[in-house]
Structure formats: structure tokens, C-alpha cells
Design a protein around this motif. Structure first.
Motif, mmCIF file in Angstrom:
data_model
loop_
_atom_site.group_PDB
_atom_site.id
_atom_site.type_symbol
_atom_site.label_atom_id
_atom_site.label_comp_id
_atom_site.label_asym_id
_atom_site.label_seq_id
_atom_site.Cartn_x
_atom_site.Cartn_y
_atom_site.Cartn_z
ATOM 1 N N THR A 108 28.350 37.492 29.880
ATOM 2 C CA THR A 108 27.540 38.717 30.026
ATOM 3 C C THR A 108 26.507 38.901 28.929
ATOM 4 O O THR A 108 25.575 39.692 29.090
ATOM 5 C CB THR A 108 28.454 39.954 30.032
ATOM 6 O OG1 THR A 108 29.160 40.026 28.781
ATOM 7 C CG2 THR A 108 29.458 39.881 31.181
ATOM 8 N N GLY A 109 26.702 38.225 27.790
ATOM 9 C CA GLY A 109 25.802 38.433 26.667
ATOM 10 C C GLY A 109 26.141 39.664 25.850
ATOM 11 O O GLY A 109 25.405 40.017 24.927
ATOM 12 N N LEU A 110 27.246 40.311 26.156
ATOM 13 C CA LEU A 110 27.683 41.484 25.407
ATOM 14 C C LEU A 110 28.615 41.058 24.273
ATOM 15 O O LEU A 110 29.410 40.125 24.434
ATOM 16 C CB LEU A 110 28.421 42.470 26.322
ATOM 17 C CG LEU A 110 27.623 43.075 27.479
ATOM 18 C CD1 LEU A 110 28.557 43.857 28.404
ATOM 19 C CD2 LEU A 110 26.519 43.977 26.955
ATOM 20 N N GLU A 111 28.527 41.734 23.144
ATOM 21 C CA GLU A 111 29.436 41.452 22.043
ATOM 22 C C GLU A 111 30.864 41.859 22.433
ATOM 23 O O GLU A 111 31.060 42.881 23.095
ATOM 24 C CB GLU A 111 29.011 42.222 20.791
ATOM 25 C CG GLU A 111 27.711 41.738 20.175
ATOM 26 C CD GLU A 111 27.835 40.332 19.632
ATOM 27 O OE1 GLU A 111 28.938 39.971 19.152
ATOM 28 O OE2 GLU A 111 26.829 39.591 19.700
ATOM 29 N N PRO A 112 31.859 41.056 22.020
ATOM 30 C CA PRO A 112 33.255 41.406 22.358
ATOM 31 C C PRO A 112 33.638 42.819 21.938
ATOM 32 O O PRO A 112 34.314 43.532 22.685
ATOM 33 C CB PRO A 112 34.065 40.348 21.595
ATOM 34 C CG PRO A 112 33.144 39.173 21.490
ATOM 35 C CD PRO A 112 31.773 39.763 21.315
ATOM 36 N N ASP A 113 33.201 43.237 20.731
ATOM 37 C CA ASP A 113 33.545 44.592 20.259
ATOM 38 C C ASP A 113 32.951 45.661 21.176
ATOM 39 O O ASP A 113 33.589 46.700 21.419
ATOM 40 C CB ASP A 113 33.039 44.802 18.829
ATOM 41 C CG ASP A 113 33.860 44.036 17.807
ATOM 42 O OD1 ASP A 113 34.946 43.548 18.181
ATOM 43 O OD2 ASP A 113 33.415 43.930 16.649
ATOM 44 N N LEU A 114 31.734 45.418 21.681
ATOM 45 C CA LEU A 114 31.107 46.389 22.579
ATOM 46 C C LEU A 114 31.853 46.437 23.909
ATOM 47 O O LEU A 114 32.036 47.517 24.484
ATOM 48 C CB LEU A 114 29.638 46.042 22.799
ATOM 49 C CG LEU A 114 28.848 47.005 23.708
ATOM 50 C CD1 LEU A 114 28.924 48.428 23.176
ATOM 51 C CD2 LEU A 114 27.392 46.547 23.841
ATOM 52 N N ILE A 115 32.295 45.285 24.398
ATOM 53 C CA ILE A 115 33.071 45.260 25.648
ATOM 54 C C ILE A 115 34.350 46.079 25.481
ATOM 55 O O ILE A 115 34.730 46.850 26.372
ATOM 56 C CB ILE A 115 33.415 43.806 26.059
ATOM 57 C CG1 ILE A 115 32.143 43.060 26.463
ATOM 58 C CG2 ILE A 115 34.424 43.800 27.214
ATOM 59 C CD1 ILE A 115 32.372 41.600 26.821
ATOM 60 N N VAL A 116 35.005 45.930 24.327
ATOM 61 C CA VAL A 116 36.234 46.694 24.063
ATOM 62 C C VAL A 116 35.925 48.187 24.080
ATOM 63 O O VAL A 116 36.665 48.988 24.666
ATOM 64 C CB VAL A 116 36.856 46.278 22.723
ATOM 65 C CG1 VAL A 116 38.019 47.200 22.372
ATOM 66 C CG2 VAL A 116 37.337 44.835 22.786
ATOM 67 N N ARG A 117 34.826 48.593 23.433
ATOM 68 C CA ARG A 117 34.456 50.018 23.392
ATOM 69 C C ARG A 117 34.156 50.537 24.794
ATOM 70 O O ARG A 117 34.558 51.650 25.166
ATOM 71 C CB ARG A 117 33.243 50.213 22.487
ATOM 72 C CG ARG A 117 33.507 49.979 21.006
ATOM 73 C CD ARG A 117 32.260 50.243 20.189
ATOM 74 N NE ARG A 117 31.927 51.660 20.182
ATOM 75 C CZ ARG A 117 30.756 52.148 19.793
ATOM 76 N NH1 ARG A 117 29.781 51.308 19.419
ATOM 77 N NH2 ARG A 117 30.537 53.451 19.797
#
Length: 377
Positions: free
Chosen positions: A76-85
Motif C-alpha cells: 500500500t505504501g503506508l507506514e506500518p505505524d500509520l496502518i496500526v493507527r
């Protein structure tokens, strides 16, 4: 199987293979066993048809190949931390190392929304609103089908296998209808609130500093039923709740232009409206629908509130909640700020009575309250 935990399944059936329904039941049995339920108790529940809802799961997405959080981030190109949030904000189960393909596709839509220019903080607030609203929808869908479809079949003595089959057919018929209905309602409401926002910007003084800090100036009303607890004791919960339903229906059917029902908490309703005069007018008019006990009571304040996650917070909200607590059944009480905001406008049909300064719990200074009613003809 020998103990009846999977209805209609016997050991010899293994030679012919497991059906999808058998597998679905087996997954339910495994979950119940993990929670400490005995096979005998599970078998009894299966015979009574209480587990017939479970196989509906197999027609929902999510059973496909799984991906890890890092794989989802790469896709997705999303940072793992952002996905968690985002996942946490949506209120979804924290199974972030077992994401399905459909989960990842949804995250790709999130990435596209952020790439289009929506700030992360704005999307996270939207995610919390989406999660809360859709959680309530999904919970209502399950509970209402259970109460009005599943339980009656159990009472009629329908076999567990037939109940499971009927439940699956119902889900297959209804699920494809839910999305277009919700999409239509969303579009209609979105159009309505866009119109209200445009009108609000034209009619109200815009304080740039307030807007930059996520604050808006609006009128806040709380409405509840006076004597509701006593009514519950005297008439019973079902009768009392029918009165609450009538109140909520009356509120929804009569709200003024620009008014919005924010939430209900028990017998209490919270409403916001950018036009304090319209909200006061509406409040007085609502009383005519409830001439008998228990009557509503309403408290209104006008001021600056903090907008977050689809809800409103701050001193102005707290004060409106305190004001309604001082009202009697059939009364509309407003703060002096409301009177100042509507002064000079078309209010001749209303009577404002100053009832003095009242000390409110949690507030250091007394608040001037006014009682509002229809002017005598």
C-alpha cells in the motif's frame, strides 16, 4: 461430532468430506472450546439452534490468503505505524499479522485518499467516526435479525440445520442490499451537510483562530425525559423505553433546518444547531407533542465548542448538560448567551423570563438562566 457439536455430522461422514457449513460449525466449536465451553454444552446449544448464525460467516469476505503487516505496508505504501493507527481508529480486531487480501485492498483506498491531499489527522478522525457508526450498524443488523428472525425459528422448534440454512439464505438476500442503501443515505446526507456548511459560512461570523484550532461556534441542546427513572419503576422498562422512542422520533421528525441529532444516551438526546434562534423555536414547539407526563425538558447554551471525531466537546457542551438538569418537565431553559444571540430577532411569539443567576456544579461562576415559552396569545 459424536457428541453432536456439529449438527447432522457423524464420523462416517468424514469419508464423504466436509461441507462448507460443517467447516463453519467446526470453527465455531473451536472458538467456543477455547473459551472454556464443554462439548456437551456446545452440542446442546447446537441442537437448540443457537449456533445457527455462525455459518453465515462463510459468505462474508476475509477467509482468503493472509498477509503480514509489513507485506501490507509494502503493498500500500503506508507506514506500518500509520496502518496500526488507522486500524485502531476503525475499531477493527488487532490481527495485523493476519490481514486478508480484502483488508489490504481497503488500505489501498486509504492510501489513495491520503495521496489526494487529506491530512492524516483528518482521516484518523474520519476513521474513528466510520468505525463507531459502522460498528453500531453491524451490531444492530446482527441483533435485530437474531431477535426478529432467529429466535422465532427456535421457538417454533425448527431444526438447527434448517435454521442455519434459512439464516444463510437471508444473509445472501440481504447483504447485497445493504451497501447500496447505505451509499444512497450517505450521499443524501453528505449533500445536506454540504449545503448547511455553505449556509453556515454565509450567515455566521467566522473566527479564523477558532476554526484553525478545530473549534466552531454553535448552539447545543440537551433534551431528556423528566422523571424517566420513576417511570421505569412504575411502568416497566419496555413501556418506559417506548416513551423514549417516541421522543427520539419526534426530535428527528421536527428538527429545524441546520439542526443535527449528535447522539442519544439513554433517555437523553444531544442536538447542535448553528442558528440558536431556530433551536429555541424548535424546543418550545416540541413541548406541544408531549402534553402529558413524562414531559421532555431542554437546556440550551450557545458558545464555542471543540469538534472531534464527529462529536462536540468543551465547556459549552458541559454547561448545556448542566442547564437541562435544572429544568422541570415541559420547561426550556437557556443561558444568557443564547438570549444575547437571539436578541433583536423575530422572537415576539416567545416569552423570555429571567430566573436569575444559578450556581452550576463544576462552574466557578453562576450562570444567568432564562425560561422560554410560547407568548400568550
Amino acid at each position: 461430532m459424536e457428541r453432536g457439536a456439529i449438527p447432522g455430522m457423524a464420523v462416517e461422514d468424514l469419508r464423504n468430506g466436509w461441507t462448507d457449513q460443517d467447516l463453519a460449525h467446526a470453527r465455531i466449536v473451536a472458538r467456543l472450546r477455547a473459551r472454556g465451553h464443554t462439548l456437551e454444552r456446545i452440542a446442546e446449544a447446537a441442537r437448540e439452534g443457537r449456533l445457527a448464525y455462525g455459518p453465515v460467516e462463510q459468505i462474508l469476505p476475509g477467509g482468503e490468503e493472509r498477509m503480514t503487516l509489513d507485506q501490507a505496508a509494502e503493498a500500500t505504501g503506508l507506514e506500518p505505524d500509520l496502518i496500526v493507527r488507522i486500524w485502531t481508529a476503525l475499531g477493527l480486531p488487532r490481527e495485523l499479522d493476519r490481514l486478508s487480501r480484502s483488508d489490504v485492498e481497503a488500505l489501498k483506498h486509504v492510501a489513495a485518499a491520503l495521496a489526494a491531499g487529506l491530512p492524516d489527522e483528518a482521516f484518523l478522525q474520519l476513521a474513528r467516526v466510520y468505525g463507531q457508526a459502522l460498528s453500531q450498524i453491524a451490531d444492530a443488523e446482527v441483533r435485530l435479525v437474531h431477535l426478529y428472525f432467529h429466535v422465532p425459528l427456535m421457538r417454533e422448534g425448527v431444526s438447527s440445520a434448517e435454521i442455519a440454512e434459512r439464516m444463510q439464505h437471508l444473509a445472501r438476500d440481504l447483504l447485497p442490499l445493504a451497501t447500496p442503501i447505505m451509499e444512497h443515505v450517505h450521499e443524501r446526507l453528505l449533500r445536506h451537510f454540504i449545503e448547511q456548511d455553505v449556509v453556515g459560512h454565509m450567515e455566521l461570523d467566522v473566527d479564523d483562530e477558532e476554526h484553525l484550532s478545530g473549534r466552531v461556534r454553535t448552539s447545543v441542546a440537551f433534551c431528556d425525559l423528566s422523571g424517566y427513572s420513576r417511570l421505569t419503576e412504575e411502568e416497566g422498562e419496555e413501556q418506559a423505553f417506548s416513551t423514549v422512542e417516541r421522543l427520539i422520533e419526534a426530535v428527528q421528525a421536527t428538527l429545524p433546518e441546520g439542526g443535527r441529532l449528535v447522539k442519544t444516551i439513554g433517555d437523553e438526546v444531544m442536538i447542535v444547531c448553528q442558528d440558536p434562534g431556530a433551536l429555541v423555536d424548535w424546543s418550545v414547539g416540541l413541548m406541544s407533542f408531549f402534553p402529558d407526563r413524562p414531559r421532555p425538558r431542554i437546556g440550551i447554551h450557545y458558545g464555542s465548542v471543540l469538534y472531534r471525531d464527529g462529536d462536540y466537546y468543551g465547556r459549552a457542551v458541559n454547561l448545556a448538560a448542566r442547564i437541562v438538569a435544572r429544568a422541570s418537565g415541559g420547561e426550556v431553559l437557556v443561558s444568557g448567551d443564547v438570549v444575547d444571540a437571539v436578541r433583536g430577532k423575530a422572537t415576539r411569539h416567545l416569552r423570555f423570563e429571567n430566573i436569575g443567576e444559578i450556581k452550576m456544579k463544576g462552574f466557578s461562576r453562576p450562570v444567568v438562566l432564562w425560561r422560554v415559552a410560547a407568548a400568550e396569545q
